[in-house]
Design an enzyme around this catalytic site. Sequence first.
Site, short mmCIF file in Angstrom:
data_model
loop_
_atom_site.label_atom_id
_atom_site.label_comp_id
_atom_site.label_asym_id
_atom_site.label_seq_id
_atom_site.Cartn_x
_atom_site.Cartn_y
_atom_site.Cartn_z
N ASN A 1 -4.99 1.78 -1.42
CA ASN A 1 -5.48 0.41 -1.58
C ASN A 1 -6.27 0.23 -2.87
O ASN A 1 -6.68 -0.89 -3.19
CB ASN A 1 -6.32 -0.03 -0.36
N LYS B 1 0.82 -1.22 0.00
CA LYS B 1 0.00 0.00 0.00
C LYS B 1 0.85 1.27 0.00
O LYS B 1 0.46 2.28 -0.60
CB LYS B 1 -0.95 0.01 1.20
#
Length: 276
Positions: free
Chosen positions: A88, A67
């Site tokens: 994300n 991420k």
Amino acid sequence: MSKDQYAVIGNPIAHSKSPKIHHLFAQQTQQSLTYQAMFSERDKFASIVKKFVQQGGKGLNITIPFKEQAYQLVDDKTERATYAQAVNTIKVMPNAQLLGDNTDGVGLVNDLTGNYGLNLNQSRILLIGAGGASKGVLLPLLQQQPSQLVIANRTQSKAQALAKKFADKGNITACGLDQLTTIDQPFDLIINATSLSLQSNTIDFPSQLIDSNSWCYDMFYSKQATAFMQWGQINHAKQTLDGLGMLVEQAAESFYLWRNIKPETKIVLSTLRKNL
Ligand code: ATR
């Protein structure tokens, strides 16, 4: 015409529920698309994303441990991704530029407020943990305008750094886990964003943090009640919830970003729950 392609990238990725969730969303909303799980070596993430985009891919979900790398890679970011410093969800724009979003926090909030009807406005929230999971949810939580948000962490300095970063977004204070005993008013909502539920069979935070009106939410999920949920149950919390709903809701927000259509999440959540 070939179907629009989507994928989730992670390491490990084999047990990801995202393909299942997005297939159910696509079926339900009659969207023609493919969604696959893609494994990446730690140092191959950027090249895998690039290849996916070159092959016409339309969007990606990014999971552990990529991420932060995704945050560095994208061309443009939403405010919530900027505050989370993690991405994300990537949407490939028509000019092939990558837009990075973070739907984790709104997923948590939508689960609590939408699925369970909890009103966070003017509530007192305790967020335990100050790693990536916490950082990802702080902005959407503060946007619900709680009266107070306390962030507690084993390493107090990390909690303090987050409280400072988000200070202009609401009433947020920090403390160490060892200082929780000094708080004498129970919280409306206690969220576990530590990895303790993955490591321990028992959790023993101070019991005065909970009363019979408190909700306990573990960002993790498992077939049985997590250690944090058990702590909530033992201390007579009003509700103890795991993070499966958050997982489905963050996926629904990603789906919406890509397809501009909101899937019905409750039915998908109950299907997943049955198959845990
Ligand atoms: P992530 O980015 O996925 O959230 P992380 O950065 O490793 O993962 O953060 C994990 C969180 O769980 C941190 O808040 C961590 O506390 P520290 O910042 O003090 O490391 C917390 N955590 C992990 N193991 C813990 C333990 N045994 N007791 C208390 N907190 C723990």
